[in-house]
Design a protein around this motif. Sequence first.
Motif, PDB file in Angstrom:
ATOM      1  N   LYS A 439      91.172 -21.033  52.129  1.00 41.16           N
ATOM      2  CA  LYS A 439      90.768 -20.280  53.315  1.00 41.16           C
ATOM      3  C   LYS A 439      91.561 -18.976  53.408  1.00 41.16           C
ATOM      4  O   LYS A 439      92.780 -18.969  53.279  1.00 41.16           O
ATOM      5  CB  LYS A 439      91.023 -21.103  54.583  1.00 41.16           C
ATOM      6  CG  LYS A 439      90.193 -22.371  54.688  1.00 41.16           C
ATOM      7  CD  LYS A 439      90.552 -23.138  55.959  1.00 41.16           C
ATOM      8  CE  LYS A 439      89.733 -24.407  56.092  1.00 41.16           C
ATOM      9  NZ  LYS A 439      90.107 -25.182  57.308  1.00 41.16           N
ATOM     10  N   TYR A 440      90.865 -17.891  53.652  1.00 44.02           N
ATOM     11  CA  TYR A 440      91.478 -16.578  53.837  1.00 44.02           C
ATOM     12  C   TYR A 440      92.155 -16.567  55.212  1.00 44.02           C
ATOM     13  O   TYR A 440      91.509 -16.799  56.238  1.00 44.02           O
ATOM     14  CB  TYR A 440      90.405 -15.502  53.759  1.00 44.02           C
ATOM     15  CG  TYR A 440      90.905 -14.079  53.707  1.00 44.02           C
ATOM     16  CD1 TYR A 440      90.883 -13.367  52.502  1.00 44.02           C
ATOM     17  CD2 TYR A 440      91.363 -13.423  54.844  1.00 44.02           C
ATOM     18  CE1 TYR A 440      91.322 -12.051  52.439  1.00 44.02           C
ATOM     19  CE2 TYR A 440      91.795 -12.107  54.794  1.00 44.02           C
ATOM     20  CZ  TYR A 440      91.774 -11.423  53.589  1.00 44.02           C
ATOM     21  OH  TYR A 440      92.205 -10.115  53.544  1.00 44.02           O
ATOM     22  N   ALA A 441      93.447 -16.304  55.241  1.00 47.69           N
ATOM     23  CA  ALA A 441      94.188 -16.323  56.498  1.00 47.69           C
ATOM     24  C   ALA A 441      95.043 -15.076  56.634  1.00 47.69           C
ATOM     25  O   ALA A 441      95.586 -14.562  55.654  1.00 47.69           O
ATOM     26  CB  ALA A 441      95.079 -17.564  56.571  1.00 47.69           C
ATOM     27  N   LEU A 442      95.169 -14.593  57.856  1.00 50.31           N
ATOM     28  CA  LEU A 442      96.056 -13.476  58.163  1.00 50.31           C
ATOM     29  C   LEU A 442      97.454 -14.029  58.416  1.00 50.31           C
ATOM     30  O   LEU A 442      97.614 -15.119  58.971  1.00 50.31           O
ATOM     31  CB  LEU A 442      95.575 -12.717  59.392  1.00 50.31           C
ATOM     32  CG  LEU A 442      94.432 -11.706  59.192  1.00 50.31           C
ATOM     33  CD1 LEU A 442      93.142 -12.408  58.775  1.00 50.31           C
ATOM     34  CD2 LEU A 442      94.181 -10.918  60.481  1.00 50.31           C
ATOM     35  N   ARG A 443      98.470 -13.268  57.984  1.00 51.74           N
ATOM     36  CA  ARG A 443      99.870 -13.658  58.177  1.00 51.74           C
ATOM     37  C   ARG A 443     100.506 -12.715  59.197  1.00 51.74           C
ATOM     38  O   ARG A 443     100.549 -11.515  58.980  1.00 51.74           O
ATOM     39  CB  ARG A 443     100.651 -13.583  56.865  1.00 51.74           C
ATOM     40  CG  ARG A 443     100.184 -14.554  55.804  1.00 51.74           C
ATOM     41  CD  ARG A 443     100.848 -14.243  54.468  1.00 51.74           C
ATOM     42  NE  ARG A 443     102.276 -14.572  54.439  1.00 51.74           N
ATOM     43  CZ  ARG A 443     103.262 -13.702  54.569  1.00 51.74           C
ATOM     44  NH1 ARG A 443     102.985 -12.409  54.747  1.00 51.74           N
ATOM     45  NH2 ARG A 443     104.522 -14.088  54.504  1.00 51.74           N
ATOM     46  N   MET A 444     100.981 -13.287  60.282  1.00 48.06           N
ATOM     47  CA  MET A 444     101.711 -12.516  61.282  1.00 48.06           C
ATOM     48  C   MET A 444     103.196 -12.845  61.123  1.00 48.06           C
ATOM     49  O   MET A 444     103.639 -13.959  61.420  1.00 48.06           O
ATOM     50  CB  MET A 444     101.231 -12.884  62.685  1.00 48.06           C
ATOM     51  CG  MET A 444     101.945 -12.141  63.792  1.00 48.06           C
ATOM     52  SD  MET A 444     101.499 -10.382  63.842  1.00 48.06           S
ATOM     53  CE  MET A 444     102.421  -9.856  65.291  1.00 48.06           C
ATOM     54  N   VAL A 445     103.950 -11.884  60.590  1.00 43.72           N
ATOM     55  CA  VAL A 445     105.374 -12.079  60.343  1.00 43.72           C
ATOM     56  C   VAL A 445     106.151 -11.261  61.372  1.00 43.72           C
ATOM     57  O   VAL A 445     105.987 -10.042  61.449  1.00 43.72           O
ATOM     58  CB  VAL A 445     105.754 -11.635  58.914  1.00 43.72           C
ATOM     59  CG1 VAL A 445     107.228 -11.912  58.647  1.00 43.72           C
ATOM     60  CG2 VAL A 445     104.882 -12.349  57.887  1.00 43.72           C
TER      61      VAL A 445
END
Length: 467
Positions: A439-445
Amino acid sequence: MLDKKSFREEAHKLVDWMADFYENIEDYPVKSQAQPGDIIGQLPTIPPEKGESFTQVFKDFENIILPGMTHWQSPNFHAYFPGNSSYPSVLGEMLTATLGAQCMIWETSPAAAELEELMINWLKPLMSIPDSWTGCIQDTASTATLAALISAREQKTNWSINQSGFDTQKLRFYCSSETHSSIDKAVKVLGAGVDNLVKVAVDDHLAIIPEELERMIKEDLDSGYIPCAVVAAVGTTGTLAVDPVEAIGKICQKHDVWLHVDAAYAGTALMLPEYHYLIQGIDKADSLVFNPHKWMFTNFDCTVYFVHDAESLIKTFEILPEYLKTSTRGKVKDYRDWGVPLGRRFRALKLWFVIRDFGIEGIQTRLREHIGYAEWFAEQVESSKDFEIVITPILNVVCFRFNPGLQEESKLDELNASLVAGINASGDAYLTHTKIKGKYALRMVIGQTYVQKKHVEKAWSLIKNLA
């Protein structure tokens, strides 16, 4: 050409510019909006025959170079992992550049060697690293991991490969499919061949399954291979997955295999006592790496490499030509024997400045704030009907995606790829992505040195509006 007088004048101007830059950094697009070829197309194709004024050089820096820079020190930077800086670190780096010392051995700068030793000694008890261990400061985790795996190779083969080269050795190395690409590169560089890097299956949290690791080691032993080293990740690059160090350590001890712990990013969390559990079982490991230049407010490059057996490390890398022989050898730490490079920068200085300026309490407070901001962000995602958490968050990284009810995974991937592209094109925030179980996921760091909750709120508002 700059002389002493003009150097002083220009240096004062630069310091004022640097202070203004940090004060106004949010006015710049976080991610550079430059297109391929934009920068080089504005620069002359040949160097100048005669020296140019510093005024002209700096004008070109502002007008050409600066627009081509992505601003990692912006509090709106939430991509990759941070490459942090801080005011004390910048000042330490300025002094390092001014001293211009090549700190390869104690003789070439005693203070550099002894301050490096002190930094290791300061960090060990704070991070729950065994007191019997020692360590040094490398440039990057890639270099430290390479040093660990070469040390493992030499120890396993009684230092025969350094002496005679590879013959028919069939060394095997192990890590999870989630481990950083530097492991693949290290296995290539050390000569074992990437075909001998075994990727171990992971569980639902993307951590190594110990039973699978042991099964693979036993299969390799039965097939005539030589298990050499395991790399356990404490915080994988994609999702911050944590491999079970204790269980893996027991397996490594049982089969006489080197255990290297890659805590390049998440290792900074070990400054918090409540996260010491992440490396439970570290006494069964042989080495650990973490990067203060990621989340501990210290300029790139600064990697701390802890090792259980310094003698194995030194035996692997020491070479003593006549011109490096000194009367102090054996009485001091000559760190050029502790890794690949001969030349070494004075990296300990900026780390010392950071720790003294922030204090342990200040570092811990900032880390806990970042983790708290991430918890808040995750709560916003979970409470929104159009967004979802893709994997349970840990520390200050949240992996999520926009899902307005689409059933087709490929369409969801396209939608989220479009969303992250829009976020980055806005210049108001910078996020990157990963794939989690396809699954394509956004990473919020959320880890930039001076990030505040208002910046996280701004990012969430931007994400919702663009979605």
